[in-house]
Design a protein around this motif. Structure first.
Motif, PDB file in Angstrom:
ATOM      1  N   TYR A  36     -25.809  17.407 -13.005  1.00 63.61           N
ATOM      2  CA  TYR A  36     -26.556  18.653 -13.103  1.00 63.61           C
ATOM      3  C   TYR A  36     -27.798  18.557 -13.980  1.00 63.61           C
ATOM      4  N   ASN A  37     -27.841  17.580 -14.885  1.00 60.26           N
ATOM      5  CA  ASN A  37     -29.027  17.371 -15.717  1.00 60.26           C
ATOM      6  C   ASN A  37     -29.368  15.878 -15.734  1.00 60.26           C
ATOM      7  N   PRO A  38     -29.767  15.336 -14.582  1.00 60.38           N
ATOM      8  CA  PRO A  38     -30.002  13.889 -14.467  1.00 60.38           C
ATOM      9  C   PRO A  38     -31.228  13.389 -15.213  1.00 60.38           C
ATOM     10  N   VAL A  39     -32.172  14.269 -15.517  1.00 62.20           N
ATOM     11  CA  VAL A  39     -33.407  13.843 -16.178  1.00 62.20           C
ATOM     12  C   VAL A  39     -33.188  13.653 -17.681  1.00 62.20           C
ATOM     13  N   HIS A  63     -25.765  28.016 -11.245  1.00 58.34           N
ATOM     14  CA  HIS A  63     -25.626  29.341 -10.630  1.00 58.34           C
ATOM     15  C   HIS A  63     -25.519  29.167  -9.116  1.00 58.34           C
ATOM     16  N   ASN A  64     -24.349  29.475  -8.599  1.00 57.26           N
ATOM     17  CA  ASN A  64     -24.083  29.334  -7.159  1.00 57.26           C
ATOM     18  C   ASN A  64     -24.483  27.957  -6.641  1.00 57.26           C
ATOM     19  N   GLY A  65     -24.093  26.928  -7.396  1.00 59.43           N
ATOM     20  CA  GLY A  65     -24.316  25.552  -6.970  1.00 59.43           C
ATOM     21  C   GLY A  65     -25.668  24.972  -7.336  1.00 59.43           C
ATOM     22  N   LYS A  66     -26.592  25.809  -7.823  1.00 60.19           N
ATOM     23  CA  LYS A  66     -27.920  25.336  -8.182  1.00 60.19           C
ATOM     24  C   LYS A  66     -28.001  25.119  -9.691  1.00 60.19           C
ATOM     25  N   ALA A  67     -28.440  23.937 -10.081  1.00 58.30           N
ATOM     26  CA  ALA A  67     -28.444  23.565 -11.502  1.00 58.30           C
ATOM     27  C   ALA A  67     -29.815  23.735 -12.139  1.00 58.30           C
ATOM     28  N   ILE A  68     -29.809  24.173 -13.393  1.00 61.40           N
ATOM     29  CA  ILE A  68     -31.027  24.328 -14.185  1.00 61.40           C
ATOM     30  C   ILE A  68     -30.776  23.715 -15.558  1.00 61.40           C
ATOM     31  N   ALA A  69     -31.786  23.037 -16.089  1.00 63.90           N
ATOM     32  CA  ALA A  69     -31.682  22.421 -17.412  1.00 63.90           C
ATOM     33  C   ALA A  69     -32.751  22.977 -18.345  1.00 63.90           C
ATOM     34  N   GLU A  70     -32.600  22.670 -19.644  1.00 58.59           N
ATOM     35  CA  GLU A  70     -33.489  23.104 -20.709  1.00 58.59           C
ATOM     36  C   GLU A  70     -33.255  24.573 -21.049  1.00 58.59           C
ATOM     37  N   SER A  71     -32.840  24.814 -22.281  1.00 64.40           N
ATOM     38  CA  SER A  71     -32.366  26.146 -22.671  1.00 64.40           C
ATOM     39  C   SER A  71     -33.399  27.255 -22.469  1.00 64.40           C
ATOM     40  N   GLN A  72     -34.662  27.010 -22.811  1.00 70.27           N
ATOM     41  CA  GLN A  72     -35.650  28.082 -22.642  1.00 70.27           C
ATOM     42  C   GLN A  72     -35.899  28.401 -21.171  1.00 70.27           C
ATOM     43  N   VAL A  73     -35.877  27.373 -20.329  1.00 71.41           N
ATOM     44  CA  VAL A  73     -36.027  27.586 -18.888  1.00 71.41           C
ATOM     45  C   VAL A  73     -34.836  28.388 -18.359  1.00 71.41           C
TER      46      VAL A  73
END
Length: 239
Positions: free
Chosen positions: A47-50, A59-69
């Protein structure tokens, strides 16, 4: 169909706690997954490969990284209890101060307390920093940290929170200063932020950590204090 919301974090990480605070303020149910930063799970890496760090938000299978984002995504997805102002100028200002905390304050504060070039991931996974700061650099970092705290003190003015009367983006991003910093000071015996020097920030800290919703998503004070005492002892014995 129920929404899937997951947070991959570490109990004592101010960054993953930011996400939990925002979700709690919004009243969003989520599943929390505790990570071991010295042995990261395959899901975290997926989920956070970078950056390969916490938090990772799904959220519903879609991953987001970086807390402010993640915080901005949460605010745009769940409209109730906004954490960013509606006015474009005020939103821009909130983003500016949130970045100031992460890019200026956090870096200076870490260096002010650790002579090694630590960051949260290094400290929490029990690895030692590779770069040793000289005494002059260490003192310079302390002075820089104090200057940044004074800048925040002036920006806060007479407001209850940086967001006004309610907890907003800047307050959530500043959780490290409000809750982690006092415990680090107690563990290290070094005081940078005092009521005498920063009365407005000190009052803000009181309001933030005693906020009905926020306090539910802060790590136990005694556990966090013990954690940092252990880290400082580990550094002192490894010299």
């Amino acid at each position: 169909m129920a929404e899937e919301v997951k947070v991959f974090g570490v109990w004592g990480s101010p960054f993953s706690r930011r996400v939990e605070i925002a979700l709690k303020l919004k009243g969003v149910d989520y599943e929390y997954v505790e990570e071991d930063l010295s042995n990261k799970s395959s899901l975290l890496l997926k989920y956070n490969p970078v950056h390969k760090k916490v938090p990772a938000f799904v959220h519903n299978g879609k991953a987001i990284a970086e807390s402010q984002v993640i915080l901005e995504y949460i605010d745009e997805t769940w409209k109730n209890s906004p954490i960013l102002p509606k006015d474009p100028y005020d939103r821009a200002q909130a983003r500016f101060w949130a970045r100031f905390i992460d890019e200026k304050c956090m870096s200076a504060l870490w260096k002010a307390f650790w002579k090694h070039s630590y960051n949260w991931e290094v400290v929490s996974s029990r690895h030692h920093g590779e770069t040793l700061l000289g005494c002059e650099d260490h003192e310079k970092a302390k002075e820089e940290a104090k200057e940044h705290l004074k800048t925040l003190e002036n920006e806060l003015k007479d407001k209850k929170f940086f967001g006004g009367e309610t907890v907003g983006l800047v307050d959530i991003v500043g959780n490290f200063i409000a809750y982690w910093l006092p415990r680090i000071q107690e563990a290290s015996g070094v005081e940078l932020l005092t009521e005498e020097k920063y009365p407005r920030l000190y009052q803000w800290i009181h309001e933030f950590e005693n906020h009905d919703v926020v306090k539910e998503k802060l790590p136990p004070s005694d556990k966090l204090l013990a954690f940092f005492r252990g880290r400082f002892e580990s550094v002192s014995t490894s010299k």
